[in-house]
Design an enzyme around this catalytic site. Structure first.
Site, PDB file in Angstrom:
ATOM      1  N   HIS A 439       0.856  -1.199  -0.078  1.00  0.00           N
ATOM      2  CA  HIS A 439       0.059  -0.084  -0.130  1.00  0.00           C
ATOM      3  C   HIS A 439       0.911   1.166   0.097  1.00  0.00           C
ATOM      4  CE1 HIS A 439      -0.707   0.375   4.621  1.00  0.00           C
ATOM      5  NE2 HIS A 439       0.767  -0.081   4.208  1.00  0.00           N
ATOM      6  N   GLU A 440       0.163   2.184  -0.474  1.00  0.00           N
ATOM      7  CA  GLU A 440       1.005   3.756  -0.351  1.00  0.00           C
ATOM      8  C   GLU A 440       2.164   3.496  -1.400  1.00  0.00           C
ATOM      9  OE1 GLU A 440      -0.673   6.021   0.706  1.00  0.00           O
ATOM     10  OE2 GLU A 440      -1.927   5.233   2.446  1.00  0.00           O
TER      11      GLU A 440
END
Lengths: 595, 595
Positions: A439-440
């Site tokens: 994620h990110e």
């Protein structure tokens, strides 16, 4: 023994390594001092131990469930979040003008680490709210801040960040959610979002979704993305909760780990369109989102590092307690078995975890201090901190995600079969931590960001500043008898990294951008190892300086982990540099058909 | 696309790489030929696809449960096991005299790989039964073989291996389960066993536990361990099932992965003692157990490799299907997105998985062929195979466990967020695979076995034989234009490994055994990388030899993965050798108090 984090370690990072007290001399942070920080840390430690850690296993085994039209989450989560909010922690780093405590982000980061380590699933809700709040604080209008940010800081509203769509994750420019302008200045949103953490539950009065969408007629790709506030409930003029907005849960994702943080598929505009409020200017959405990306990515690295550290502490406890076998020099089976921490290979596994976890935490805390300097320092401080943060952010996000996960893998190994059962939390840490590379911005994206953007940007100014800082530490340490060998090793490593970077840039002109970037992920690991070696040497110097008279286990431990890292880990960068310097095209040129 | 294993790959390993047909010329295996093998593989492929794979996810989500006095397992497991037994697969490698098909272990290993890849949880029951059966075949009396082994081969009885106890895992000499001799020649067992897979369920008529225990009055430590058959049900003289034996389930372990294979805590002798039958002679139990350890450890490595390969095939499917982003050279956001397999970093992740998974499988299959040579070859063949198997076994067990797990970690990364959900099996492979470094001797134990026993044994004869084999391949490849560079790199690596080994042995005399073994785990990885590079070069040569006229994707793929391994992976051994050669004592000398 405390096994979430150890208070003396946190004090070492904040005060001995990163001199939080000096930071609090800056006018922006002048309202608080060490006594305030320590009182907050007392309260954080207590809430983490009493409210977060006890239900972590139960939450993992009972993930949020959608039934009878709403999401059900075990009640302990809301109780923990209430305790967090009541202690004022949601507002720790927000400006006083917005209702926050205006404390350094470095302190906020220590707080986050503590809750991530205690219970990742529960801590996700506040982490997201703070991230969304930061975005509003920076780019929202005064009215938007009053309407949405203040209740978030008060803990009444929670927040989310909604970027991805089922067909567009890394390729954010390809999102399709559209925002139709209305005559009243609002927008109506239509589309689907995927992987949205915290976007549906009953634990807060409202959920403030920050949504990326495209206004029809705008430019294609990333240049046509705008940012909208799309609350779950509309808000009446008097601030009370109004009608349900046209944003609906389409389903939950069921994950391997991080199970406590509900993860949603959202539909916008199944009926008349979801009411959205434009943040800032049209088509600048991605830029606003990215203005907060440094802190968001520090947050990911931090949670990976925190999980690594708590895993290490659990393994350490077990290794001191569990007896098995005897010293190699003792062949008499009638003697008692020894604690496994006496075995060289178990010590190796503990040192490896400590070197990864505390190297990663040191790196994340250092980055947080840079974020404070960027926010509140004088102009020279800001300039330098900005340059360093630019180049360090992909490393801060990725290095802990890679090596923190490895630390959790080893924590299981220290426990043996017991660690493979759900009776102990180390397998949960391992499952939770696997998310952080995804994620990110995935690991691959971070590599491209580092080598493709950050290294060459502004004529290599960020890279040069980083090298200069590392050389400064080399100089400092080379005059100290206990650390001269480490200074020499670090100098060799940073020189090799710099030479390799220059060689790559030179060859790129001839071989092209694809070849230059073909091994960007390996470059990310390589430079990460150099940076963490530097962080470790700085930590060792700080430990040496902070040493109490006589024996000091904490300082000795930091120095032992530093030496382990230099001897066992740093040398791997040499073969990576050889590969990088030749712009190896093995992967690039392997045709898709032969796999 | 098939995603358990690919038949053409298996054919490559069996026929092109390891020449199973030549093996079938040995008198022991003369009853079967390639047409038999292929018919069996047809049936294996079909059963794996139709009976094993479909319930793998359901079984993981619905692990065996103890309620109302018995263990409940979803019915699909027994249906799959019935299909396996009906196809005669339980007896594949057992001697015809014992009721088996007397096929090469190499073929049996391919069969096991297929079922492990299809459904680890379900395949565990037959894997354990075959392992326990092998032990009885080798060391049981004729009566024991008739009574217990034949029904196991028929699939009516299942088997287990019961070594560990709650306080004694790696330190098996410290077990406390005692076996009291009875006047009728049987024994009564009293004690507790831990981590016993497959020891309680209702899927077979009986469960044959092979149990290590101590006869009172015997020598202390490992020299006083005996081996007993302790069936769940006693057997009447007519072969029918008799009374329940005094062995009881005390509880189930709840694991992170491998959930489908029930894992038990057992109590022996809560009442009058569990009836046990001594296998072979008193106090030789560990020796008997270890006589099967080579094959058991090949089995562990194999399951790690099989999980890695199926994870790779799933990731490959996804990478060909999922579109995201554009080529770096294409900045136009209006063009269609490309399959992610077109991105260099995704190719890198696929090559890395392929190099790990197929290097590991090649290694395991090679070890299985050696086991066949040891069993059925002429004296010279047996001698050499025995020497090679001795030194390779710890590597065969550990290298796939380390790098197969890494491959599964990367498979998740190729899937991105989707891979982190339970909607796809890659997260399950990752959880399942984490076990392999723990059971049948931990990674640390394997390192000690390799460096402490196998390398120095018989004047270094095993090590020298291995080096000789590797040099033979170097010689073969160095004359071929396409492979001369790889031959040179392998020669450098094996020379460095040999020099390092000699240096370590020399220094050990001065610095002692503890220092010599302090980095045994790193030695295990280092030598493992050299061995797998060798296996890869042999596979590349085999692929080159088997290449059809014109393009041949399979052969090109093997050669690409080989080159990847040599360029990206093998060089890591250089910095490991530097560390090993100096007998680095950083870990050994770090005091327990400073962690």
């Amino acid at each position: 023994m405390p096994n979430i984090l150890r208070r003396e370690d946190v004090a070492f990072w904040l005060y001995d390594f990163l001199d939080l007290e000096a930071l609090s001399q800056l006018p922006h942070f002048a309202d608080a001092d060490r006594s305030v920080y320590d009182a907050i840390l007392d309260s954080v430690e207590k809430i983490a131990e009493e409210r977060y850690q006890p239900h972590a296993q139960k939450l993992d085994a009972n993930e949020p469930e959608f039934r009878d039209g709403s999401v059900h989450i075990i009640p302990e989560v809301k109780e923990a979040l209430d305790a967090f909010c009541e202690a004022g922690l949601m507002g720790a780093s927000f400006d006083a003008d917005d209702g926050g405590l205006q404390l350094p982000y470095l302190l906020q980061t220590a707080i986050s680490a503590w809750f991530s380590a205690a219970n990742w699933g529960t801590s996700g809700y506040t982490g997201l709210t703070v991230a969304a709040g930061n975005l509003l604080a920076e780019h929202g209008s005064e009215e938007q801040k009053n309407r949405f940010l203040r209740p978030m800081i008060e803990g009444r509203y929670f927040g989310t960040m909604a970027l991805s769509e089922p067909h567009a994750g890394s390729s954010v420019g390809d999102i399709r959610t559209r925002a139709e302008p209305q005559e009243d200045g609002t927008y109506r949103l239509f589309g689907n979002k995927m992987w949205i953490s915290g976007a549906d539950h009953e634990m807060s009065d409202n959920i403030v979704n920050l949504v990326l969408a495209k206004i029809p007629g705008g430019p294609a790709g990333v240049k046509g993305i705008s940012l909208f506030i799309v609350p779950r409930y509309l808000i009446n003029d008097d601030g009370s909760r109004g009608a349900r907005n046209d944003v609906r849960l389409a389903g939950l994702n069921h994950k391997m780990g991080c199970r406590g943080t509900v993860n949603c598929v959202l539909n916008f505009g199944d009926k008349d369109g979801a009411v959205g409020y434009l943040v800032g200017e049209r088509h600048h959405g991605l830029q606003y989102m990215f203005s907060m990306m440094n802190e968001m990515r520090i947050g990911v690295g931090l949670s990976a590092a925190a999980l690594a550290e708590t895993g290490y502490l659990h393994a350490l406890d077990y290794a001191r307690d569990r007896t098995q076998g005897r010293k190699l020099t003792d062949r008499d089976p009638s003697t008692p078995m020894v604690p496994i921490i006496e075995h060289a290979d178990v010590k190796r596994m503990l040192l490896q975890q400590k070197a990864y976890a505390e190297g990663a935490l040191g790196l994340c805390f250092y980055a947080a201090r840079l974020a404070d300097e960027l926010r509140a320092g004088d102009q020279a401080m800001q300039e330098k901190a900005g340059l360093l943060l630019d180049i360090l952010t992909p490393i801060v996000k990725s290095w802990p995600s890679e090596f923190g996960l490895r630390a959790n893998e080893i924590a299981i190994q220290v426990f043996g079969g017991a660690g493979y059962t759900r009776d102990y939390p180390v397998e949960r840490f391992y499952r939770d931590n696997r998310l952080n590379h995804i994620h990110e911005g995935t690991r691959g994206i971070q590599g491209l960001d580092l080598l493709g953007r950050k290294v060459p940007m502004r004529g290599g100014a960020s890279f040069k500043t980083l090298v200069g800082e590392i050389k400064g530490t080399v100089k400092e340490a080379s005059g100290m008898a206990d650390f001269a060998d480490l200074a020499e090793a670090l100098e060799r490593a940073v020189d090799l990294a710099a030479a390799t970077t220059a060689t790559m840039a030179g060859k790129a002109e001839q071989l092209g951008q694809e070849a230059y970037l073909a091994n960007a992920t390996i470059y990310l690991d390589m430079l990460g190892h150099v940076v963490v070696a530097w962080v470790w040497l700085r930590q060792a110097l700080a430990a040496d300086g902070a040493r109490a008279d006589g024996a000091d286990a904490l300082c000795d431990g930091k120095i032992a982990a530093c030496r382990y890292f230099f001897r066992y880990e740093l040398p791997t960068m040499e073969s990576q540099c050889a590969l990088l310097a030749r712009l190896d095209k093995t992967c690039l040129e392997t045709p898709a058909e032969v796999f």
